[in-house]
Design a protein around this motif. Structure first.
Motif, PDB file in Angstrom:
ATOM      1  N   LYS A   1       4.968  -5.844   5.838  1.00 50.87           N
ATOM      2  CA  LYS A   1       5.196  -7.075   6.657  1.00 50.87           C
ATOM      3  C   LYS A   1       3.819  -5.641   7.882  1.00 50.87           C
ATOM      4  O   LYS A   1       3.041  -6.428   8.182  1.00 50.87           O
ATOM      5  CB  LYS A   1       5.898  -7.301   7.696  1.00 50.87           C
ATOM      6  N   LYS A   2       4.397  -4.542   7.491  1.00 53.42           N
ATOM      7  CA  LYS A   2       3.460  -3.780   8.327  1.00 53.42           C
ATOM      8  C   LYS A   2       1.735  -3.584   7.521  1.00 53.42           C
ATOM      9  O   LYS A   2       0.951  -3.598   8.169  1.00 53.42           O
ATOM     10  CB  LYS A   2       4.159  -2.012   8.560  1.00 53.42           C
ATOM     11  N   HIS A   3       1.902  -3.330   5.993  1.00 51.03           N
ATOM     12  CA  HIS A   3       0.080  -3.318   6.044  1.00 51.03           C
ATOM     13  C   HIS A   3       0.258  -4.079   4.792  1.00 51.03           C
ATOM     14  O   HIS A   3      -1.185  -4.341   4.464  1.00 51.03           O
ATOM     15  CB  HIS A   3       1.224  -1.531   4.667  1.00 51.03           C
ATOM     16  N   ARG A   4       0.272  -5.069   4.821  1.00 48.72           N
ATOM     17  CA  ARG A   4       0.018  -6.451   3.847  1.00 48.72           C
ATOM     18  C   ARG A   4      -0.139  -5.603   2.311  1.00 48.72           C
ATOM     19  O   ARG A   4      -1.401  -6.211   2.196  1.00 48.72           O
ATOM     20  CB  ARG A   4      -1.003  -6.438   4.444  1.00 48.72           C
ATOM     21  N   LYS A   5       0.688  -4.932   1.823  1.00 50.01           N
ATOM     22  CA  LYS A   5       0.137  -4.783   0.495  1.00 50.01           C
ATOM     23  C   LYS A   5       1.820  -4.035   0.113  1.00 50.01           C
ATOM     24  O   LYS A   5       2.333  -3.621   0.552  1.00 50.01           O
ATOM     25  CB  LYS A   5      -1.042  -3.700   0.060  1.00 50.01           C
ATOM     26  N   ILE A   6       1.623  -4.320  -1.036  1.00 52.93           N
ATOM     27  CA  ILE A   6       3.008  -3.502  -1.836  1.00 52.93           C
ATOM     28  C   ILE A   6       3.033  -2.433  -2.292  1.00 52.93           C
ATOM     29  O   ILE A   6       1.692  -1.019  -2.316  1.00 52.93           O
ATOM     30  CB  ILE A   6       3.112  -3.768  -3.564  1.00 52.93           C
ATOM     31  N   PRO A   7       4.140  -1.287  -1.275  1.00 52.03           N
ATOM     32  CA  PRO A   7       3.857   0.358  -1.208  1.00 52.03           C
ATOM     33  C   PRO A   7       4.114   0.337  -3.392  1.00 52.03           C
ATOM     34  O   PRO A   7       4.752   0.205  -4.171  1.00 52.03           O
ATOM     35  CB  PRO A   7       5.061   0.346  -0.927  1.00 52.03           C
ATOM     36  N   SER A   8       3.749   1.375  -2.951  1.00 51.55           N
ATOM     37  CA  SER A   8       3.488   2.775  -4.431  1.00 51.55           C
ATOM     38  C   SER A   8       5.070   3.999  -4.292  1.00 51.55           C
ATOM     39  O   SER A   8       5.265   3.967  -3.027  1.00 51.55           O
ATOM     40  CB  SER A   8       2.248   3.573  -4.601  1.00 51.55           C
TER      41      SER A   8
ATOM     42  N   ILE B   1       4.441 -13.264   1.644  1.00 55.00           N
ATOM     43  CA  ILE B   1       3.234 -12.888   2.437  1.00 55.00           C
ATOM     44  C   ILE B   1       2.405 -12.972   2.065  1.00 55.00           C
ATOM     45  O   ILE B   1       0.398 -12.789   2.338  1.00 55.00           O
ATOM     46  CB  ILE B   1       3.660 -11.667   2.943  1.00 55.00           C
ATOM     47  N   LEU B   2       1.730 -11.614  -0.166  1.00 53.15           N
ATOM     48  CA  LEU B   2       0.860 -11.463  -0.116  1.00 53.15           C
ATOM     49  C   LEU B   2       0.144 -12.981  -1.360  1.00 53.15           C
ATOM     50  O   LEU B   2      -0.976 -12.797  -2.154  1.00 53.15           O
ATOM     51  CB  LEU B   2       1.046 -10.578  -0.842  1.00 53.15           C
ATOM     52  N   GLY B   3       1.139 -14.072  -1.573  1.00 52.96           N
ATOM     53  CA  GLY B   3       0.701 -14.314  -2.979  1.00 52.96           C
ATOM     54  C   GLY B   3       0.744 -13.990  -4.128  1.00 52.96           C
ATOM     55  O   GLY B   3       1.869 -12.769  -4.518  1.00 52.96           O
TER      56      GLY B   3
ATOM     57  N   ASP C   1      -0.907   0.751  -6.389  1.00 52.64           N
ATOM     58  CA  ASP C   1      -2.109   1.438  -6.064  1.00 52.64           C
ATOM     59  C   ASP C   1      -3.033   0.957  -7.602  1.00 52.64           C
ATOM     60  O   ASP C   1      -4.152   0.860  -7.110  1.00 52.64           O
ATOM     61  CB  ASP C   1      -2.238   2.640  -6.206  1.00 52.64           C
ATOM     62  N   ALA C   2      -2.176   1.517  -8.856  1.00 52.29           N
ATOM     63  CA  ALA C   2      -3.607   0.583 -10.061  1.00 52.29           C
ATOM     64  C   ALA C   2      -3.311  -1.203 -10.155  1.00 52.29           C
ATOM     65  O   ALA C   2      -4.325  -1.389 -10.667  1.00 52.29           O
ATOM     66  CB  ALA C   2      -3.076   1.251 -11.087  1.00 52.29           C
ATOM     67  N   LEU C   3      -2.010  -1.373 -10.289  1.00 50.97           N
ATOM     68  CA  LEU C   3      -1.323  -2.916 -10.143  1.00 50.97           C
ATOM     69  C   LEU C   3      -2.718  -3.866  -9.810  1.00 50.97           C
ATOM     70  O   LEU C   3      -3.030  -4.915  -9.945  1.00 50.97           O
ATOM     71  CB  LEU C   3      -0.303  -3.256  -9.539  1.00 50.97           C
ATOM     72  N   GLN C   4      -2.921  -3.324  -8.451  1.00 49.45           N
ATOM     73  CA  GLN C   4      -3.742  -4.069  -7.639  1.00 49.45           C
ATOM     74  C   GLN C   4      -5.187  -4.171  -7.823  1.00 49.45           C
ATOM     75  O   GLN C   4      -5.733  -4.701  -7.538  1.00 49.45           O
ATOM     76  CB  GLN C   4      -3.370  -3.444  -6.236  1.00 49.45           C
ATOM     77  N   GLU C   5      -5.972  -2.902  -8.578  1.00 48.37           N
ATOM     78  CA  GLU C   5      -7.248  -3.514  -9.408  1.00 48.37           C
ATOM     79  C   GLU C   5      -6.878  -3.638 -10.550  1.00 48.37           C
ATOM     80  O   GLU C   5      -8.111  -4.265 -11.324  1.00 48.37           O
ATOM     81  CB  GLU C   5      -7.609  -1.414  -9.101  1.00 48.37           C
TER      82      GLU C   5
ATOM     83  N   GLU D   1      -2.661   9.012   1.881  1.00 46.89           N
ATOM     84  CA  GLU D   1      -2.250   8.091   2.896  1.00 46.89           C
ATOM     85  C   GLU D   1      -1.273   7.478   2.723  1.00 46.89           C
ATOM     86  O   GLU D   1      -0.296   6.991   3.769  1.00 46.89           O
ATOM     87  CB  GLU D   1      -3.949   6.940   3.091  1.00 46.89           C
ATOM     88  N   GLU D   2      -0.424   6.707   0.682  1.00 46.23           N
ATOM     89  CA  GLU D   2       0.580   6.062   1.581  1.00 46.23           C
ATOM     90  C   GLU D   2       1.223   7.401   1.880  1.00 46.23           C
ATOM     91  O   GLU D   2       2.637   6.878   1.574  1.00 46.23           O
ATOM     92  CB  GLU D   2       0.519   5.762  -0.574  1.00 46.23           C
ATOM     93  N   ALA D   3       1.679   8.106   1.544  1.00 46.87           N
ATOM     94  CA  ALA D   3       2.503   9.265   1.899  1.00 46.87           C
ATOM     95  C   ALA D   3       2.398   9.366   3.049  1.00 46.87           C
ATOM     96  O   ALA D   3       4.400   8.936   3.569  1.00 46.87           O
ATOM     97  CB  ALA D   3       2.139  10.563   1.186  1.00 46.87           C
ATOM     98  N   ARG D   4       1.468   9.596   3.799  1.00 47.37           N
ATOM     99  CA  ARG D   4       2.152   9.280   5.859  1.00 47.37           C
ATOM    100  C   ARG D   4       2.251   7.757   6.315  1.00 47.37           C
ATOM    101  O   ARG D   4       3.649   7.771   6.688  1.00 47.37           O
ATOM    102  CB  ARG D   4       0.601   9.737   5.990  1.00 47.37           C
ATOM    103  N   MET D   5       1.911   7.200   5.413  1.00 50.59           N
ATOM    104  CA  MET D   5       2.668   5.748   5.283  1.00 50.59           C
ATOM    105  C   MET D   5       4.640   5.521   4.874  1.00 50.59           C
ATOM    106  O   MET D   5       4.670   4.912   6.247  1.00 50.59           O
ATOM    107  CB  MET D   5       1.795   4.266   4.691  1.00 50.59           C
TER     108      MET D   5
END
Length: 409
Positions: A297-304, A374-376, A260-264, A48-52
């Motif tokens: 801005k589009k996905h409200r998270k840091i990209p991998s 945006i994300l804090g 994607d690991a850091l957000q956990e 999904e990240e690749a498609r994004m």
């Protein structure tokens, strides 16, 4: 004679109908790109990240290249070689794509490259890192604007010796092609610099309990180097701290704590060496800032890094298509244009070597905490050392490297 006049009349009527009701221009002119990424199964999330990333690039480009509209057709490779091959063939034969982009999973790269070789449809590999795709088993129609598995591991091994001061290191790598190539690539340059390997620990994919493996770390190890993907990264992180190994050893991520690991994770990750990669969140360049801002801005998270890899493959495709005025049907011209392209991506300046793999910067990275507008509060990776213009052959000549053979345990 009457029959001839009737035929001429019918043709004339048909011509009038075509003029009055022409086929849709886009159907005639669109450039079709087939994009392969896992949408189901254990690798659906990175897929999904690749498609994004790929879709973000084309949204910014207005889905146009070389003066023609672009349509992206997604296919689910499922991180399965047979499925990947079948999906690539469907994209080529049923969807009539001009270009293939993908796949994500390393072991799916060869089957998809085989479809490219069979059909002549150009393939841009946005992630699949198997070393031999751009070394021993090259396909003339496949180009990798990503990285080979061992490419960023080579500078890491030297950094571990010269910058981190390690002399006797234990390596924990996942026991499959990507994990072996990356881990052994770092081992090669670490030992080449003068370091010694205390122990090589191979972790099956997946490993639910890292306790027995961690218990096998030799007491005299002055560094523990980790190369893991998927949820195994989180399991090892938790068990490392739960069992108190952080008080006994210093741990370094060769390939470990991506976005994607850091957000956990929690603040225990702050300050850890996280990874060596050609892209980093904290790169202070206009291209990277624009990329980061647009994605957040589009996905409200840091990209991998997977997002950036797919995004940059879109940049390569458009750069080449623009150079040939959108003539995607001319496969040779497209491939030649890709090979000549020099782009400045979010990761930095890039060019292709004579074996169709990128020459690019590699960043040794650590985890920091920042307050995002945006994300804090978020954890991100920032560069601590930059190695410029890193080739997949590192400091060896291609002839020397190829004669040695691939990394295998």
């Amino acid at each position: 004679m009457k029959r001839k006049k009737l035929g001429i009349a019918l043709l004339a009527c048909l011509g009038v109908m075509i003029i009055l009701n022409p086929p849709p221009a886009q159907a005639q002119q669109e450039i079709r790109i087939g994009f392969l990424a896992p949408a189901t199964g254990s690798m659906a999330r990175p897929g999904e990240e690749a498609r994004m990333g790929f879709d973000l690039f084309w949204e910014q480009a207005g889905y146009r290249a070389g003066g023609r509209p672009v349509r992206v057709i997604h296919a689910d490779e499922q991180c399965n070689p047979d499925v990947g091959m079948n999906q690539a063939r469907r994209l080529v034969h049923s969807e009539k794509v001009h270009i293939l982009v993908g796949p994500l999973c390393g072991h799916v790269g060869k089957p998809v490259a085989q479809v490219s070789a069979e059909t002549g449809v150009p393939l841009l590999i946005y992630l699949s890192g198997a070393d031999d795709l751009t070394k021993w088993n090259r396909v003339p129609t496949a180009i990798r604007p990503a990285m080979s598995s061992s490419q960023d591991a080579h500078p890491f091994g030297e950094w571990l010796y010269h910058e981190a001061g390690a002399r006797n290191a234990t390596f924990i790598g996942q026991d499959y092609t990507f994990g072996q190539e990356k881990t052994l690539g770092a081992v090669a340059t670490f030992t080449g610099a003068g370091g010694k390997v205390a122990k090589l620990i191979w972790a099956p994919l997946p490993t639910n309990d890292y306790g027995p493996l961690l218990a096998g770390i030799p007491a005299n190890s002055d560094a523990v180097v980790v190369c893991l993907v998927g949820t195994d990264r989180l399991r090892l992180f938790e068990q490392w701290f739960d069992f108190g190994y952080n008080r006994r050893f210093k741990i370094y991520g060769l390939h470990w704590l991506q976005a994607d690991a850091l957000q956990e994770l929690d603040d225990r990750a702050v300050g850890l060496i996280s990874q060596a990669l050609p892209w980093c969140h904290g790169l202070d360049t206009p291209e990277n800032k624009a990329f980061m801002d647009a994605f957040v801005k589009k996905h409200r998270k840091i990209p991998s890094y997977i997002v950036e890899m797919a995004y940059t493959s879109g940049l390569y495709a458009k750069t080449a298509l623009d150079a040939i005025q959108g003539k995607a049907e001319d496969r040779k011209a497209f491939l030649d244009a890709v090979r000549k392209a020099k782009v400045t991506a979010p990761r930095g300046p890039m060019r292709l070597d004579e074996y169709d793999n990128t020459v690019q910067n590699v960043y040794i990275q650590k985890v920091e905490k920042m307050k995002h507008p945006i994300l804090g509060d978020v954890l991100i990776n920032v560069p601590v050392k930059t190695y410029k213009d890193v080739s997949q052959f590192w400091k060896w000549t291609p002839k020397e490297y190829l004669a040695r053979g691939p990394y295998k345990r």
